[in-house]
Design a protein around this motif. Structure first.
Motif, PDB file in Angstrom:
ATOM      1  N   LEU A 131       0.869  -1.170   0.000  1.00 32.56           N
ATOM      2  CA  LEU A 131       0.000   0.000   0.000  1.00 32.56           C
ATOM      3  C   LEU A 131       0.905   1.219   0.000  1.00 32.56           C
ATOM      4  O   LEU A 131       1.751   1.365   0.882  1.00 32.56           O
ATOM      5  CB  LEU A 131      -0.904   0.000   1.241  1.00 32.56           C
ATOM      6  CG  LEU A 131      -1.851   1.190   1.388  1.00 32.56           C
ATOM      7  CD1 LEU A 131      -2.905   1.188   0.279  1.00 32.56           C
ATOM      8  CD2 LEU A 131      -2.526   1.175   2.760  1.00 32.56           C
ATOM      9  N   TYR A 132       0.747   2.070  -1.010  1.00 36.42           N
ATOM     10  CA  TYR A 132       1.632   3.227  -1.079  1.00 36.42           C
ATOM     11  C   TYR A 132       1.003   4.356  -1.885  1.00 36.42           C
ATOM     12  O   TYR A 132       0.036   4.164  -2.618  1.00 36.42           O
ATOM     13  CB  TYR A 132       2.997   2.854  -1.662  1.00 36.42           C
ATOM     14  CG  TYR A 132       2.969   2.196  -3.026  1.00 36.42           C
ATOM     15  CD1 TYR A 132       3.122   2.942  -4.187  1.00 36.42           C
ATOM     16  CD2 TYR A 132       2.801   0.814  -3.145  1.00 36.42           C
ATOM     17  CE1 TYR A 132       3.106   2.333  -5.431  1.00 36.42           C
ATOM     18  CE2 TYR A 132       2.786   0.201  -4.384  1.00 36.42           C
ATOM     19  CZ  TYR A 132       2.934   0.968  -5.524  1.00 36.42           C
ATOM     20  OH  TYR A 132       2.912   0.361  -6.760  1.00 36.42           O
ATOM     21  N   VAL A 133       1.590   5.531  -1.717  1.00 33.93           N
ATOM     22  CA  VAL A 133       1.196   6.726  -2.461  1.00 33.93           C
ATOM     23  C   VAL A 133       2.350   7.074  -3.376  1.00 33.93           C
ATOM     24  O   VAL A 133       3.499   7.156  -2.939  1.00 33.93           O
ATOM     25  CB  VAL A 133       0.888   7.901  -1.516  1.00 33.93           C
ATOM     26  CG1 VAL A 133       0.585   9.167  -2.310  1.00 33.93           C
ATOM     27  CG2 VAL A 133      -0.266   7.559  -0.582  1.00 33.93           C
ATOM     28  N   SER A 134       2.049   7.260  -4.660  1.00 31.52           N
ATOM     29  CA  SER A 134       3.091   7.671  -5.597  1.00 31.52           C
ATOM     30  C   SER A 134       2.723   9.033  -6.183  1.00 31.52           C
ATOM     31  O   SER A 134       1.550   9.394  -6.244  1.00 31.52           O
ATOM     32  CB  SER A 134       3.288   6.623  -6.692  1.00 31.52           C
ATOM     33  OG  SER A 134       2.129   6.497  -7.472  1.00 31.52           O
ATOM     34  N   PRO A 135       3.728   9.793  -6.597  1.00 34.05           N
ATOM     35  CA  PRO A 135       3.448  11.114  -7.169  1.00 34.05           C
ATOM     36  C   PRO A 135       2.584  11.007  -8.415  1.00 34.05           C
ATOM     37  O   PRO A 135       2.624  10.016  -9.136  1.00 34.05           O
ATOM     38  CB  PRO A 135       4.833  11.661  -7.528  1.00 34.05           C
ATOM     39  CG  PRO A 135       5.795  10.844  -6.735  1.00 34.05           C
ATOM     40  CD  PRO A 135       5.159   9.499  -6.563  1.00 34.05           C
ATOM     41  N   GLY A 136       1.826  12.022  -8.633  1.00 32.60           N
ATOM     42  CA  GLY A 136       1.012  12.137  -9.831  1.00 32.60           C
ATOM     43  C   GLY A 136       0.996  13.587 -10.254  1.00 32.60           C
ATOM     44  O   GLY A 136       1.396  14.472  -9.486  1.00 32.60           O
ATOM     45  N   PRO A 137       0.527  13.860 -11.455  1.00 32.31           N
ATOM     46  CA  PRO A 137       0.477  15.252 -11.901  1.00 32.31           C
ATOM     47  C   PRO A 137      -0.575  16.027 -11.124  1.00 32.31           C
ATOM     48  O   PRO A 137      -1.483  15.429 -10.535  1.00 32.31           O
ATOM     49  CB  PRO A 137       0.095  15.125 -13.375  1.00 32.31           C
ATOM     50  CG  PRO A 137      -0.638  13.830 -13.463  1.00 32.31           C
ATOM     51  CD  PRO A 137      -0.003  12.929 -12.446  1.00 32.31           C
ATOM     52  N   PRO A 138      -0.464  17.344 -11.098  1.00 31.91           N
ATOM     53  CA  PRO A 138      -1.513  18.129 -10.450  1.00 31.91           C
ATOM     54  C   PRO A 138      -2.864  17.799 -11.084  1.00 31.91           C
ATOM     55  O   PRO A 138      -2.941  17.490 -12.276  1.00 31.91           O
ATOM     56  CB  PRO A 138      -1.110  19.582 -10.740  1.00 31.91           C
ATOM     57  CG  PRO A 138       0.355  19.525 -10.998  1.00 31.91           C
ATOM     58  CD  PRO A 138       0.595  18.193 -11.645  1.00 31.91           C
ATOM     59  N   PRO A 139      -3.929  17.839 -10.305  1.00 33.58           N
ATOM     60  CA  PRO A 139      -5.254  17.523 -10.848  1.00 33.58           C
ATOM     61  C   PRO A 139      -5.633  18.443 -12.000  1.00 33.58           C
ATOM     62  O   PRO A 139      -5.216  19.609 -12.032  1.00 33.58           O
ATOM     63  CB  PRO A 139      -6.190  17.741  -9.662  1.00 33.58           C
ATOM     64  CG  PRO A 139      -5.324  17.748  -8.455  1.00 33.58           C
ATOM     65  CD  PRO A 139      -3.970  18.185  -8.901  1.00 33.58           C
TER      66      PRO A 139
END
Length: 190
Positions: A131-139
């Motif tokens: 379970l993890y959070v990865s970077p994503g582009p701004p919404p």
């Protein structure tokens, strides 16, 4: 607010599931609705850990809720992940939820859809494992703040952040602030 647009990923034996974070809610130690308001206990001790840990607790003894610890060690603050927009593993989400719609538009729903339970309390969400959070582009949509929901104390604080136009737990009745932006952006490595 900085988690909006990031990707929440669950890699469990039932398969990989992921979604874009589209709604969050902040809790700080001076906030009477925050579990850390009265200090550290066995239930909330994870909130006082380093940033990036999962703080998972049961709401009303039924629903697991996922928070991301965001203060420094010893501070006691976290951000509740309230909704995601599914990307991968929709079939597994439907099986876990036992339904075809309303998979992740609420903190209890998204935890159930992603297989998040109390065993994840204290898990490092930056590890890239399970379970993890990865970077994503701004919404792509506008980020707004509104008052928080589902609580009785501190509900007037405008610490609920969401992406307008996305399917969130409850649409905002009144917007406190519009046109917000994340403080960081994802850059491509060379």
């Amino acid at each position: 607010m900085d988690l909006l647009g990031c990707i929440l990923v669950s890699e469990l034996p039932e398969g990989l599931c992921s979604g874009v974070i589209v709604e969050t809610e902040a809790y700080r130690p001076e906030d009477p609705a925050c579990h850390a308001y009265r200090g550290a206990t066995m239930r909330n001790r994870t909130m006082f850990g380093p940033p990036g840990l999962a703080y998972v607790y049961l709401s009303y003894g039924v629903h697991s809720l996922l928070n991301v610890v965001c203060g420094g060690a010893g501070v006691g603050s976290a951000v509740l992940i309230r909704a995601i927009s599914p990307l991968e593993g929709v079939g597994a989400m439907r099986l876990r939820r036992g339904r075809a719609s309303d998979l992740c538009n609420g903190p209890g729903r998204l935890a159930e859809a992603l297989g998040i339970d109390l065993s994840f309390d204290g898990h490092d969400l930056t590890s890239g494992e399970r379970l993890y959070v990865s970077p994503g582009p701004p919404p792509g949509g506008e980020i707004v703040s509104t008052t928080r929901i589902g609580i009785t104390r501190g509900a007037e604080l405008p610490w609920r952040y969401l992406v307008l136009g996305e399917r969130v737990s409850i649409p905002p009745r009144k917007i406190a602030c519009r046109g917000l932006r994340r403080r960081w952006t994802v850059t491509e490595s060379a």
